[in-house]
Design an enzyme around this catalytic site. Structure first.
Site, short mmCIF file in Angstrom:
data_model
loop_
_atom_site.label_atom_id
_atom_site.label_comp_id
_atom_site.label_asym_id
_atom_site.label_seq_id
_atom_site.Cartn_x
_atom_site.Cartn_y
_atom_site.Cartn_z
N LYS A 1 0.83 -1.34 -0.28
CA LYS A 1 -0.14 -0.38 0.20
C LYS A 1 0.54 1.26 0.05
O LYS A 1 0.41 2.23 -0.42
CB LYS A 1 -0.73 0.01 1.14
CG LYS A 1 -2.31 1.04 1.70
CD LYS A 1 -2.90 1.46 2.29
CE LYS A 1 -3.45 0.21 2.70
NZ LYS A 1 -4.42 -0.37 3.61
N PHE B 1 -15.94 12.95 11.35
CA PHE B 1 -17.80 12.14 10.60
C PHE B 1 -18.32 12.57 9.26
O PHE B 1 -18.59 12.16 8.66
CB PHE B 1 -17.70 13.62 11.75
CG PHE B 1 -18.14 13.60 12.77
CD1 PHE B 1 -18.97 12.56 13.69
CD2 PHE B 1 -17.42 14.69 13.31
CE1 PHE B 1 -18.71 13.36 14.91
CE2 PHE B 1 -17.43 14.56 14.77
CZ PHE B 1 -18.38 13.72 15.31
N LEU C 1 -34.00 10.89 5.80
CA LEU C 1 -35.38 10.36 6.02
C LEU C 1 -35.25 9.49 4.45
O LEU C 1 -36.56 9.51 3.98
CB LEU C 1 -36.22 11.57 6.09
CG LEU C 1 -36.06 12.23 7.58
CD1 LEU C 1 -37.43 13.45 7.44
CD2 LEU C 1 -36.59 11.03 8.60
N CYS D 1 -19.66 2.37 8.82
CA CYS D 1 -19.92 2.72 9.74
C CYS D 1 -21.00 2.43 11.17
O CYS D 1 -20.92 2.02 11.87
CB CYS D 1 -19.49 4.46 9.77
SG CYS D 1 -17.58 4.85 9.95
C1 UDX Z 1 -21.53 7.62 7.89
C2 UDX Z 1 -21.55 8.85 8.53
O1 UDX Z 1 -22.86 9.43 7.69
C3 UDX Z 1 -20.40 9.64 8.45
O2 UDX Z 1 -21.03 10.35 9.34
C4 UDX Z 1 -18.98 8.51 9.29
O3 UDX Z 1 -18.44 9.44 9.84
C5 UDX Z 1 -19.25 7.19 8.07
O4 UDX Z 1 -20.71 6.80 8.65
P1 UDX Z 1 -21.09 6.57 5.42
O5 UDX Z 1 -21.27 5.24 5.71
O6 UDX Z 1 -20.24 7.16 4.34
O7 UDX Z 1 -21.45 7.96 6.91
O8 UDX Z 1 -22.60 6.78 4.70
P2 UDX Z 1 -23.72 7.04 5.04
O9 UDX Z 1 -24.35 8.66 3.83
O10 UDX Z 1 -23.98 8.25 6.29
O11 UDX Z 1 -25.11 6.30 4.87
C6 UDX Z 1 -25.07 5.00 5.41
C7 UDX Z 1 -26.02 4.46 5.28
O12 UDX Z 1 -27.37 4.57 4.83
C8 UDX Z 1 -25.68 3.84 3.58
O13 UDX Z 1 -26.49 2.25 3.07
C9 UDX Z 1 -26.83 4.80 2.69
O14 UDX Z 1 -27.92 4.62 1.59
C10 UDX Z 1 -28.11 4.48 4.20
N1 UDX Z 1 -28.78 5.76 4.43
C11 UDX Z 1 -28.61 6.53 4.41
C12 UDX Z 1 -29.90 5.63 4.30
O15 UDX Z 1 -30.56 3.99 3.56
N2 UDX Z 1 -30.98 6.58 4.02
C13 UDX Z 1 -30.68 7.88 4.34
O16 UDX Z 1 -31.80 8.84 4.63
C14 UDX Z 1 -29.16 8.02 3.92
#
Ligand code: UDX
Length: 432
Positions: A41, A147, A247, A257
């Site tokens: 890496k 975040f 939502l 995460c």
């Molecule tokens: C998340 C947090 O948002 C971020 O702050 C943290 O640092 C890491 O975890 P991430 O995992 O990149 O980020 O994705 P995110 O965009 O938050 O979406 C997470 C999951 O929720 C996805 O599978 C997405 O499809 C789902 N989701 C999100 C929904 O099903 N509905 C929504 O309204 C929003």
């Protein structure tokens, strides 16, 4: 260091968070010394090769190559930088707790780290910082949870909503140094104690996951009573106390995460003697949501044995090739156990997905996946799926049925193209 000169930064662990942190601090003018234990890496990154799919990241690594130094050697980092951002991953163990072995390995290398300041970016259970400080009495400690969202990580780093900094009482100087690093980026500063900062991260992710499970359940009720969840979510989101974000109902949340942090918080509470009831439901709803799609397919097609089902998208969300905890994994496994033939297309995640989905046929394009299929399931809302020529795609399918797991396509347009469209929490639409 003369006044105005930027402090060199050490980054330990060059995964997704570490690389974004390293590249963005380099972009802000810092010399960055980034260490990873995987030599391949480090070599690839030293050549400017970025293998993670993250918009804008590869460009930053290349344009800041003169300030970015990748190494496997911890001594080199300790000699070059006082401020060390720890960005190693903390994946879930079989028990669901966060695996802290990589964090511990880093701590064991820092026992002689002298005047260094350790900035914890890795997501750790609340209380971890206190333990580490006990083990590293000479080293400064700051909790600075991350975040970033995948797919918009560079943008999120450069424009944070807030910067949370946890400092031990009486040692606020370290926190001020970290706050200065983030100052050019704006965002509200939350300066607090270490354990509270750790809790902010876990509570934020658990709350967002709760919102998703909540709206998924509302969507399921909408299906029963004949309401449209997109209208319901719009109406709810206009209340300032609720707000419009997170939502969107779908086929469950995934990624590196949310599933991990919800489970880690639930167990952290349990290990401390508190039963966090709500999070059990959040997890259960999420699991069931991934399976509901299969019931919808059975409703339309009858038994799925021998049926060819096309999955459009595999990644846990668009703009990433990350397959960790992707809903597609559960969905594909459920379809296979029903005896269905599963074919899939994802614009970027297929290479990584292939190994995780051994029985799934990978197609070269969305159209190739749809050819001869009895139904398609839209799993990931990749923008390019909106550009599919649905009339032509439908003609190549065995049956024009689309289950839209993200409410992404226009139902009227799909009906016009001859499809039966069924989303999440919305009325089914038949061919017009
Ligand atoms: C998340 C947090 O948002 C971020 O702050 C943290 O640092 C890491 O975890 P991430 O995992 O990149 O980020 O994705 P995110 O965009 O938050 O979406 C997470 C999951 O929720 C996805 O599978 C997405 O499809 C789902 N989701 C999100 C929904 O099903 N509905 C929504 O309204 C929003």
């Amino acid at each position: 260091m003369s006044e105005g000169e930027k402090a060199p930064i050490g980054v330990i662990g060059v995964g997704w968070v570490g690389l974004v942190t390293a590249a963005c601090f380099a972009e802000l003018g810092h010399e960055v010394f980034a260490r990873d234990v995987v030599p391949e890496k480090v070599e690839a990154l030293s050549r400017g090769e970025v293998t993670i799919h993250e918009p804008g990241l590869a460009e930053l690594v290349v344009s800041n190559a003169d300030r970015l130094h990748f190494t496997t050697d911890m001594e080199e980092v300790l000699d070059s930088a006082e401020i060390l951002f720890v960005c190693v991953d903390t994946p879930p163990t079989h028990s669901g707790d966060a695996d802290l072995s990589r964090v511990r390995a880093v701590v064991s290398e820092l026992t002689d780290a002298g005047s260094h300041l350790l900035v914890m970016k890795s997501t750790v259970p609340a209380g971890t910082g206190e333990t580490i400080m006990g083990e590293l009495p000479g080293v400064g400690y700051v909790s600075c949870p991350e975040f970033l969202k995948e797919g918009t990580a560079v943008q999120d780093f450069m424009h944070p909503d807030r910067v949370v900094i946890g400092v031990p009482e009486g040692r606020e100087e370290g926190g001020r140094r970290v706050a200065e690093l983030y100052e050019p980026l704006g965002g509200d500063l939350v300066m607090t104690d270490v354990t509270s900062a750790e809790m902010v991260k876990l509570a934020s992710n658990a709350y967002l996951a709760t919102r998703i499970s909540f709206i998924n359940e509302i969507a399921n009720v909408c299906e029963e009573v004949g309401a449209d969840v997109t209208e319901v979510a719009r109406g709810m989101g206009l209340d300032e106390r609720i707000g419009p974000h997170f939502l969107r109902p779908g086929i469950g949340f995934g990624g590196s995460c949310f599933p991990k942090d919800v489970s880690a918080l639930k167990l952290l509470a349990g290990n401390s003697g508190y039963h966090f009831q709500l999070l059990n439901a959040v997890i259960e709803v999420n699991e069931l949501q991934k399976r509901r799609v299969v019931n919808k397919l059975i409703k339309h097609l009858g038994p799925l044995s021998g049926r060819r089902i096309a999955l459009l998208g595999l990644a846990f969300k668009p703009d990433t090739d990350d397959m960790r905890e992707a809903s597609s994994l559960v969905l594909a496994a459920r379809l296979a156990s029903e005896g269905a033939e599963v074919v899939a297309f994802d614009p970027v995640a297929m290479e990584g997905a292939e190994e995780m989905l051994p029985g799934v046929e990978m197609a070269d394009s969305a159209l190739a996946a749809l050819e001869g299929a009895d139904a398609a399931v839209l799993v990931t809302e990749w923008p390019e799926f909106r550009d599919i020529e649905w009339q032509a795609a439908g003609a190549a399918m065995n049956r024009k049925l689309l289950i839209d797991g993200r409410n992404f396509l226009d139902p009227a347009g799909m009906a016009e193209a001859g499809f039966t469209w069924e989303g999440v929490g919305r009325a089914e639409v038949g061919p017009s």
